[in-house]
Design a protein around this motif. Structure first.
Motif, PDB file in Angstrom:
ATOM      1  N   LYS A  34      87.434  -0.801   4.546  1.00 20.15           N
ATOM      2  CA  LYS A  34      87.102  -1.596   5.729  1.00 20.15           C
ATOM      3  C   LYS A  34      86.393  -0.733   6.765  1.00 20.15           C
ATOM      4  N   THR A  80      84.712   2.019   6.289  1.00 21.43           N
ATOM      5  CA  THR A  80      83.361   2.380   5.827  1.00 21.43           C
ATOM      6  C   THR A  80      82.389   1.242   6.080  1.00 21.43           C
ATOM      7  N   ALA A  81      82.814  -0.005   5.756  1.00 22.70           N
ATOM      8  CA  ALA A  81      81.921  -1.149   5.954  1.00 22.70           C
ATOM      9  C   ALA A  81      81.560  -1.297   7.434  1.00 22.70           C
ATOM     10  N   CYS A  82      82.572  -1.177   8.290  1.00 22.72           N
ATOM     11  CA  CYS A  82      82.312  -1.320   9.727  1.00 22.72           C
ATOM     12  C   CYS A  82      81.424  -0.192  10.230  1.00 22.72           C
ATOM     13  N   ARG A 138      79.136   1.365   8.618  1.00 28.32           N
ATOM     14  CA  ARG A 138      77.763   1.084   8.218  1.00 28.32           C
ATOM     15  C   ARG A 138      77.110   0.081   9.173  1.00 28.32           C
ATOM     16  N   HIS A 139      77.862  -0.961   9.542  1.00 28.17           N
ATOM     17  CA  HIS A 139      77.304  -1.928  10.488  1.00 28.17           C
ATOM     18  C   HIS A 139      76.946  -1.274  11.810  1.00 28.17           C
ATOM     19  N   ILE A 182      73.775   0.830  11.522  1.00 29.86           N
ATOM     20  CA  ILE A 182      72.563   0.010  11.444  1.00 29.86           C
ATOM     21  C   ILE A 182      72.088  -0.371  12.845  1.00 29.86           C
ATOM     22  N   ALA A 183      73.034  -0.502  13.785  1.00 31.08           N
ATOM     23  CA  ALA A 183      72.633  -0.876  15.142  1.00 31.08           C
ATOM     24  C   ALA A 183      72.078   0.293  15.944  1.00 31.08           C
ATOM     25  N   LEU A 184      72.205   1.525  15.432  1.00 31.95           N
ATOM     26  CA  LEU A 184      71.715   2.702  16.167  1.00 31.95           C
ATOM     27  C   LEU A 184      70.201   2.656  16.317  1.00 31.95           C
ATOM     28  N   LEU A 234      79.406   6.949   0.381  1.00 34.10           N
ATOM     29  CA  LEU A 234      78.770   6.044   1.339  1.00 34.10           C
ATOM     30  C   LEU A 234      78.959   6.561   2.757  1.00 34.10           C
ATOM     31  N   VAL A 293      76.763   9.664   3.501  1.00 32.29           N
ATOM     32  CA  VAL A 293      75.359   9.320   3.755  1.00 32.29           C
ATOM     33  C   VAL A 293      75.206   8.704   5.136  1.00 32.29           C
ATOM     34  N   ASP A 294      76.114   7.770   5.468  1.00 30.99           N
ATOM     35  CA  ASP A 294      76.003   7.105   6.765  1.00 30.99           C
ATOM     36  C   ASP A 294      76.175   8.084   7.906  1.00 30.99           C
ATOM     37  N   ARG A 347      72.952  10.087   8.216  1.00 31.48           N
ATOM     38  CA  ARG A 347      71.877   9.277   8.783  1.00 31.48           C
ATOM     39  C   ARG A 347      72.130   9.006  10.259  1.00 31.48           C
TER      40      ARG A 347
END
Lengths: 250, 493
Positions: free
Chosen positions: A19, A21-23, A25-26, A29-31, A92, A95-96, A99
């Motif tokens: 959970k 990790t998924a959050c 990533r979200h 993405i907003a960065l 994952l 990588v996130d 990045r």
């Protein structure tokens, strides 16, 4: 009994890591977009820390389970499957994190000449972060220069995570390709879908997508069509009532 | 930054540098300036309004203004930005072009920008497809379904993770407000249209082969590197130098000689097939054509190398040598070429065959090379390799060039060929004829068939081996020994 408890614990911890990790990533993405803000940077920091705690906890638990030589073959297969889940999650996450470091360096918040990308996203990400941290509301306490100060911590954490992953690869002898998945294709469609406000959200997102393809004009036509349908329905009902009244009176 | 952006890629494949990405990023950042950037407008949907949409014509106008280029070029530039994935179309999302009208586009978030050091992972694609599966309730597009099945097969060991992560990401996405959710879905969809293009979409992500060396890695100079630089410079100093007047003179002479024969620089008779779609030129210049063109015959007079490299010229030369009974030189040369270019498996037997036919004492087609070269060759043939006959081949080549070539150019064979050579008339096609030619284009003979024909010809030639002077002399001497009475009877007559 102990083994069953161990497995259940593992699964819950893995779910939590999944959970987070998924959050994360979200949030990453907003960065750099117009959703970016001081709060987002702080959310990233908090989520990251939580992810790391969970990662360490998971790793200790799983390594201790895998080191145990007395477990049966099915149990070992199950633990290997959980190990593959864990290492994929960590990949994952790594990588996130890398990045997020890159993007955060490219888009500092305080420089006025550096503009954020106008992506159309303008809302905040507090709810996502709250979901990750498993709290109701997020509290923001960081200083105003979090975007630059945090980067050093982030670098250190990335090195930590990379080291951990290298250790994991070296020390734990699990062949990832030998693991057989329990879920078949399309398994995501079956289990209990999200409840609450999300079901409404599902339908409306489906509606939005094809409408976007037609463009703004198309939406107006669809509105007209629905209004016409409703009016037509009422007209038919009224006509039926009138005819019925006449028939009755005849 | 001390963090190396390389995951544990045990396959050690690195993506090549795409220099255009950094430049495109700069342009996109300039477009964001609220004062001087592209004009933004809100996009109105049924219930919500989403800001920061841009029209195609605004993009084209801004690019034309910023770079002082014309509209057509600005349009191509804009399409390139879309094809790379920095801007995505909202309406026709599968066609990655900029339409110079009111169609809407939006900027992509930096996470989804193309980067050189972060490869696009199949794991992420599988998670995206699983999320889409949830959204579309199992009805994916055809190419998506195929990819889904393929990934399910090849990433089976990670499939539990993919399903778990897809569900969690789907739930996390719901936590955001409605307009942001819509934007996020569009962004993700656009990202995967660029990196996993559906059939019929052209994206700019075809970057070619992956490299074995990390282009971002910093290579420290070792002492070995400096040693190599030193050796290279020393060799450069020792290289024999030619005066520039001489080399330039040679270049000028070459250009002057070949100027008329270059189809780029002068007219191609009868017509250039690439321009008029008429293949007469190629038909007239086939390797084994009976009657060559005048230009081709002229080229044979330029140098011996030209004559030998043209198959028709070589045939002519062979005919001439046959008349002179000295065909063994050319046959030996061809045998050496065969050895050099042939397969490694047949090398040993080829070398032996050549030795038996040409080099051994009393061989049927004995060639005349000097003693030193013969010694070297025979010694080398004990351990034959591809280039063992190089010395002998060079000797024979020089012999042919200095001796036979001159005589060939004055011979009746050559004069005959030159007389018969054809000079085709130039084609003058009208526009309608050109269209007809374009419609009647046909593919040429398959290379497999051409190769078979070549091999058949070679076999035919080997079967009817021409007669050389050694054979004739040996035959004559044999005849002399066997049947003297017959000869004397002839003499008497």
């Amino acid at each position: 009994f102990n083994l069953i408890m161990g497995k259940e614990e593992c699964k819950t911890m893995l779910d939590a890591l999944n959970k987070v990790t998924a959050c994360y990533r979200h949030l990453v993405i907003a960065l750099g977009s117009t959703s970016d803000s001081q709060n987002l940077r702080e959310e990233l920091k908090k989520t990251r820390k939580k992810a790391q705690e969970l990662a360490v906890a998971n790793r200790t638990k799983l390594t201790s389970l895998l080191k145990d030589k007395t477990i049966s073959k099915e149990d070992r297969a199950e633990y290997e499957r959980l190990w593959v889940l864990f290492s994929s999650c960590m990949e994952l996450l790594e990588v996130d994190m890398k990045r997020s470091l890159e993007i955060a360096q490219d888009f500092p918040l305080k420089v006025p000449t550096r503009h954020l990308i106008q992506t159309g996203m303008t809302g905040s990400t507090t709810t996502v972060a709250a979901r990750a941290m498993s709290v109701q509301n997020m509290k923001y306490e960081a200083d105003s220069n979090i975007d630059t100060a945090d980067l050093r911590d982030l670098q250190a954490e990335i090195t930590q995570v990379s080291q951990m992953m290298e250790e994991m690869e070296m020390k734990v002898q699990v062949a990832p390709w030998a693991v057989e998945a329990k879920q078949e294709a399309g398994a995501e469609l079956k289990s209990n879908m999200s409840v609450g406000n999300s079901s409404v959200g599902v339908i409306s997102i489906c509606e939005e997508e094809p409408k976007e393809e037609e463009g703004g004009g198309g939406s107006r036509e669809a509105g007209f069509a629905s209004i016409c349908a409703v009016i037509g329905f009422f007209v038919i009902v009224i006509v039926a009532l009138v005819l019925g009244y006449l028939v009755v009176n005849m | 930054m001390t963090i190396r952006n390389v995951l544990r890629d045990h396959g050690q494949r690195y993506r090549p540098r795409m220099a255009c990405l950094k430049k495109a990023e700069k342009v996109v950042l300039e477009m964001q300036d609220p004062a001087t950037g592209v004009k933004l407008q809100p996009q109105r949907l049924v219930i919500t309004t989403i800001p920061h949409a841009i029209t195609g014509e605004d993009i084209v106008a801004w690019l034309a203004d910023r770079f002082q280029i014309d509209a057509q070029e600005a349009r191509s530039f804009g399409s390139m930005l879309v094809a790379l994935g920095y801007i995505y179309p909202i309406q026709d999302h599968k066609r990655l072009v900029v339409k110079p009208d009111a169609s809407l586009y939006r900027f992509q978030t930096p996470y989804f920008w193309p980067t050189q050091q972060w490869p696009v992972e199949d794991t992420d694609y599988a998670i995206y497809l699983a999320k889409r599966n949830i959204r579309k309730k199992g009805i994916l597009e055809l190419h998506e379904q195929e990819q889904y099945n393929r990934l399910h097969k090849w990433m089976n060991h990670k499939w539990d993770f993919i399903v778990m992560q897809a569900k969690e990401q789907y739930r996390a996405a719901k936590e955001r407000k409605k307009p942001d959710r819509v934007v996020f879905d569009c962004q993700e969809r656009a990202y995967w249209v660029v990196h996993r293009p559906p059939p019929g979409t052209v994206s700019a992500m075809d970057y070619g082969l992956e490299r074995l060396i990390d282009p971002n890695a910093h290579e420290a100079k070792t002492p070995d590197d400096y040693e190599r630089i030193m050796i290279f410079t020393q060799q450069s100093i020792m290289r024999p130098r030619v005066k520039s007047s001489v080399s330039i003179g040679a270049l000028v002479k070459y250009c002057a000689t070949y100027k008329g024969h270059d189809p780029f620089l002068s007219k191609c008779l009868p017509s250039n097939p690439w321009l008029t779609d008429d293949v007469t030129y190629w038909a007239l210049n086939m390797p084994n054509v009976e009657i060559p063109t005048k230009m081709r015959v002229e080229r044979w007079t330029f140098s011996f190398g030209e004559l030998l490299s043209d198959p028709r010229g070589r045939d002519d030369f062979r005919l001439f040598l046959k008349k002179e009974f000295s065909g063994e030189n050319l046959a030996f040369w061809e045998g050496c070429e065969d050895l050099k270019w042939g397969t490694a498996a047949t090398m040993k037997e080829k070398a032996e065959q050549i030795y038996k036919t040409f080099l051994a004492r009393g061989a049927p087609r004995w060639i005349n090379i000097d003693g030193k070269t013969m010694e070297i060759t025979v010694k080398g043939l004990k351990h034959p390799h591809r280039y063992v006959l190089d010395a002998a081949q060079t000797h024979i080549y020089m012999l042919m060039k200095k001796d036979s070539y001159g005589r060939y150019l004055k011979s009746p064979v050559f004069k005959e060929t030159m007389k018969k050579a054809v000079c085709p008339e130039e084609h003058k096609f009208s526009d309608s004829q050109l269209e007809q030619n374009a419609r009647n284009r046909r593919p040429s003979l398959s290379p497999i068939i051409i190769r078979q024909q070549e091999q058949e010809q070679k076999a035919k030639m080997a079967a009817s081996a021409p007669v050389d002077i050694t054979q004739v002399m040996s035959k004559l001497s044999k005849q002399g020994k066997e049947a003297p009475p017959r000869r004397t009877s002839v003499k008497n007559d």
